[in-house]
Design an enzyme around this catalytic site. Sequence first.
Site, PDB file in Angstrom:
ATOM      1  CE1 TYR A 180     -26.662 -11.989  27.995  1.00 24.01           C
ATOM      2  CE2 TYR A 180     -27.328 -14.025  26.917  1.00 24.01           C
ATOM      3  CZ  TYR A 180     -27.652 -12.830  27.533  1.00 24.01           C
ATOM      4  OH  TYR A 180     -28.981 -12.478  27.682  1.00 24.01           O
TER       5      TYR A 180
ATOM      6  CB  SER B  81     -32.181 -12.421  27.752  1.00 26.05           C
ATOM      7  OG  SER B  81     -31.566 -13.679  27.937  1.00 26.05           O
TER       8      SER B  81
END
Length: 402
Positions: A180, A63
């Site tokens: 998320y 990420s």
Amino acid sequence: MEAFEEALAAGTQKAGASKVAHGIIVAAIDSSGEYIYQNTAGYTSVQPGALPVKFNNALVMASCTKMITTIAALQCVDRGLITLDEPIGQHLPELSNPQVITYDSASEKGPCAFKLNPAKSEITLRQLLNHSSGLGYDLGEPVLEAWRESRGETPLSLSARVVDAFSTPLLFEPGTKWVYGSGIDWAGLLICRLTDRISLENYFIDNIFEPLGMTSTTFHLWFKPEIIPRFIQPAYRLPDGSLIPGILPYPHPPADEYGGNGLLSCVPDYMRILHDIISPTPVLLKPETVALLFEPQFAQGSGSMSNLYMHQALFENSAGGHIGDLKINYGLSALLMMEDVPRTGAKRGTLAWGGLPNLMWWANREHGVAGMYATQVIPHSDKKNTELFALFQKSIWKMIEK
């Protein structure tokens, strides 16, 4: 730095030994682009005979990809191709007229019976970047897994092209909460469509990698075969604290060029990104656009703020440990510290995020400092690495305050 270096040495024993912290690379940089600290410890594998880690060892960035994609999206804003707050349906028709999924866990129809209703508003680029669009990941989200099952599908996150993997119902009305999810993956596809690029990597090369001199970053190993021998091999932490060889949950070659994860890189390359967002003369974005990265996105008392605190296990390693009631917010694509953080020494206005194999970075534009702690250990938020990262960051802040 003495306390950190002692802890680093103690935590990275000889390859093959038990309870090691594995190979670690750390670096900190100032706003002029000068390194104020860099160090390595440990080995490229937990196997006996592994080589010592070097500063330019290659890493699965996970990420950490999100910040690079966010910068690319903001370049499109700088060029007048889109604004942060207009509906994106014109460019991403797959996300026009979205539906919100709701479910009743007590329904007689099953453990996760759901309904789909038209959303009351459209999704914007800002919401994609700050995770308030309602788009989640179908893997690990029970209602989206049930929705997939109703269609005869299994979760597709990470295993399909962007449109197939992330065309899911919304978990809530756009702009009302935080989760998320796949927003920045969609932003990657948006960049390609806005700029008429055949791939996200193609755009990155011309607009990010080459301008910053990033020579070891790619989605595809066939583009950079020279980095293959430089990889730190993943390791998995067992309950007794020891490490065994592990496998990261990312397919190779990747199913698509996801804006949210998938880049392969190294610390020196990524530090060029971090330097650019703290530089008074950034290369990639207008200074006023860089400032947007560090701007709090959510109002106090909002549903987004409430959900952010509810999901703090996702990012507490980037804060050096449990958040608790520490004042936080969210910038564009990363956690934003709204007060000084005693555990790490981070000052108010620090932006921080990371990646699954215990990669952690931070950047503070006002104080002109950024840093990164990189390893390849799973599971996420490994306690040993989180504690070492907190000590590293605290040592850097003490250094620059002298």
